[in-house]
Design a protein around this motif. Structure first.
Motif, PDB file in Angstrom:
ATOM      1  N   LYS A  42      11.145  17.394  -6.708  1.00  0.00           N
ATOM      2  CA  LYS A  42       9.985  18.296  -6.784  1.00  0.00           C
ATOM      3  C   LYS A  42       8.895  17.747  -7.704  1.00  0.00           C
ATOM      4  O   LYS A  42       8.250  18.485  -8.456  1.00  0.00           O
ATOM      5  N   TRP A  43       8.695  16.432  -7.625  1.00  0.00           N
ATOM      6  CA  TRP A  43       7.618  15.767  -8.338  1.00  0.00           C
ATOM      7  C   TRP A  43       6.466  15.504  -7.370  1.00  0.00           C
ATOM      8  O   TRP A  43       6.640  15.498  -6.156  1.00  0.00           O
ATOM      9  N   ASN A  44       5.297  15.266  -7.915  1.00  0.00           N
ATOM     10  CA  ASN A  44       4.160  14.834  -7.111  1.00  0.00           C
ATOM     11  C   ASN A  44       4.336  13.358  -6.742  1.00  0.00           C
ATOM     12  O   ASN A  44       5.041  12.614  -7.434  1.00  0.00           O
ATOM     13  N   SER A  45       3.672  12.938  -5.683  1.00  0.00           N
ATOM     14  CA  SER A  45       3.767  11.525  -5.313  1.00  0.00           C
ATOM     15  C   SER A  45       2.445  11.007  -4.775  1.00  0.00           C
ATOM     16  O   SER A  45       1.657  11.751  -4.192  1.00  0.00           O
ATOM     17  N   ILE A  46       2.231   9.727  -5.006  1.00  0.00           N
ATOM     18  CA  ILE A  46       1.119   8.984  -4.414  1.00  0.00           C
ATOM     19  C   ILE A  46       1.716   7.731  -3.800  1.00  0.00           C
ATOM     20  O   ILE A  46       2.477   7.008  -4.459  1.00  0.00           O
ATOM     21  N   LEU A  47       1.399   7.482  -2.543  1.00  0.00           N
ATOM     22  CA  LEU A  47       1.888   6.295  -1.856  1.00  0.00           C
ATOM     23  C   LEU A  47       0.735   5.316  -1.671  1.00  0.00           C
ATOM     24  O   LEU A  47      -0.392   5.718  -1.377  1.00  0.00           O
ATOM     25  N   VAL A  48       1.040   4.037  -1.842  1.00  0.00           N
ATOM     26  CA  VAL A  48       0.020   2.990  -1.752  1.00  0.00           C
ATOM     27  C   VAL A  48       0.438   2.007  -0.669  1.00  0.00           C
ATOM     28  O   VAL A  48       1.533   1.439  -0.718  1.00  0.00           O
ATOM     29  N   SER A  49      -0.434   1.806   0.319  1.00  0.00           N
ATOM     30  CA  SER A  49      -0.033   1.084   1.531  1.00  0.00           C
ATOM     31  C   SER A  49      -0.297  -0.418   1.496  1.00  0.00           C
ATOM     32  O   SER A  49      -0.256  -1.071   2.528  1.00  0.00           O
ATOM     33  N   GLN A  50      -0.541  -0.975   0.321  1.00  0.00           N
ATOM     34  CA  GLN A  50      -0.769  -2.418   0.251  1.00  0.00           C
ATOM     35  C   GLN A  50       0.543  -3.197   0.108  1.00  0.00           C
ATOM     36  O   GLN A  50       0.536  -4.419   0.050  1.00  0.00           O
ATOM     37  N   GLY A  51       1.674  -2.475   0.079  1.00  0.00           N
ATOM     38  CA  GLY A  51       2.951  -3.113  -0.197  1.00  0.00           C
ATOM     39  C   GLY A  51       3.881  -3.252   0.987  1.00  0.00           C
ATOM     40  O   GLY A  51       3.507  -3.739   2.048  1.00  0.00           O
ATOM     41  N   HIS A  52       5.119  -2.754   0.828  1.00  0.00           N
ATOM     42  CA  HIS A  52       6.196  -3.037   1.773  1.00  0.00           C
ATOM     43  C   HIS A  52       6.252  -2.101   2.977  1.00  0.00           C
ATOM     44  O   HIS A  52       7.007  -2.359   3.912  1.00  0.00           O
ATOM     45  N   HIS A  53       5.485  -1.006   2.968  1.00  0.00           N
ATOM     46  CA  HIS A  53       5.379  -0.127   4.134  1.00  0.00           C
ATOM     47  C   HIS A  53       3.920   0.011   4.541  1.00  0.00           C
ATOM     48  O   HIS A  53       3.025   0.021   3.692  1.00  0.00           O
ATOM     49  N   SER A  54       3.691   0.160   5.833  1.00  0.00           N
ATOM     50  CA  SER A  54       2.337   0.226   6.372  1.00  0.00           C
ATOM     51  C   SER A  54       1.686   1.582   6.102  1.00  0.00           C
ATOM     52  O   SER A  54       2.366   2.579   5.819  1.00  0.00           O
ATOM     53  N   TYR A  55       0.370   1.625   6.235  1.00  0.00           N
ATOM     54  CA  TYR A  55      -0.377   2.868   6.036  1.00  0.00           C
ATOM     55  C   TYR A  55       0.069   3.939   7.031  1.00  0.00           C
ATOM     56  O   TYR A  55       0.266   5.100   6.661  1.00  0.00           O
ATOM     57  N   SER A  56       0.240   3.556   8.290  1.00  0.00           N
ATOM     58  CA  SER A  56       0.633   4.537   9.309  1.00  0.00           C
ATOM     59  C   SER A  56       2.015   5.110   9.013  1.00  0.00           C
ATOM     60  O   SER A  56       2.252   6.313   9.187  1.00  0.00           O
ATOM     61  N   ARG A  57       2.899   4.289   8.549  1.00  0.00           N
ATOM     62  CA  ARG A  57       4.254   4.742   8.233  1.00  0.00           C
ATOM     63  C   ARG A  57       4.248   5.702   7.042  1.00  0.00           C
ATOM     64  O   ARG A  57       4.908   6.740   7.053  1.00  0.00           O
TER      65      ARG A  57
END
Length: 218
Positions: free
Chosen positions: A180-195
């Protein structure tokens, strides 16, 4: 009074640009075992935790060669290159800005702890983090248990904090969601933006907007 902000950073693919390194290493292993190599797009679509599942998707047959042996082969190649990987642009600027704002920052990674600390020290950014946590093995089987143990040990701090997890994989999102934490995902790494967009509600192309996001929160 606003709660204190705590950020739990992922390392690989979030702060350090090691996608090319990982791709180069896995293709060496694939060629060695006469399997088809992959490109960056393929990689970002199939890489997952635990990494054992990713190796299965690549076509490895664990009845012929064990996952442990393959992991050792990968680490052998990765170790030779890991210090060559660069921090993403603006990483030091972002970390410095957050520190000046009073944000407590941590790194929790599925990387083996000795190599993790060596890499972070090599980049000259250890002083930005309250603590650095990694696994005690090279098998990258995920960091859920590591994060839960961290949460248990630091429950007094975390109870009174606004907690954010920043990472580059679905795994980071699922961990944050469970706790139940907040999250920010950044798509420059190991998973794509669409994923990442299919699971996360805040997905960035890079770290450029991090300072703005937390300036608005604080």
């Amino acid at each position: 009074m606003n709660k204190e902000i705590c950020i739990i950073w992922d390392w690989n693919g979030t702060l350090i640009d090691d996608v090319h390194t990982s791709l180069e290493c896995i293709n060496i292993i694939l060629k060695k075992h006469q399997l088809a190599t992959i490109n960056r797009e393929n990689y970002q679509q199939i890489f997952t935790f635990p990494v054992e599942q990713y190796y299965r998707k690549l076509g490895f047959d664990f009845t012929k060669i064990s996952f442990a042996k393959l992991a050792d082969e990968f680490i052998h190649e990765y170790k030779k290159r890991m210090l060559d990987a660069k921090l993403y642009p603006n990483v030091k600027d972002v970390l410095e800005h957050l520190q000046q704002m009073g944000v407590k920052q941590f790194v929790i990674s599925a990387m083996e702890i000795g190599k993790l600390k060596l890499c972070i020290e090599n980049k000259g950014i250890s002083h930005y983090f309250e603590d650095i946590l990694g696994l005690n093995n090279n098998y990258a089987n995920g960091k859920m248990s590591l994060v839960k143990e961290f949460a248990r040990q630091r429950k007094d701090l975390l109870y009174s904090s606004n907690i954010w997890m920043i990472g580059d994989t679905e795994h980071d999102f699922y961990i944050a969601s469970e706790l139940k934490w907040n999250s920010i995902l950044v798509s420059q790494g190991h998973h794509s933006y669409s994923r990442l967009s299919a699971v996360g509600n805040i997905v960035l192309r890079n770290l450029n907007d991090i300072k703005k996001i937390f300036s608005n929160i604080i």
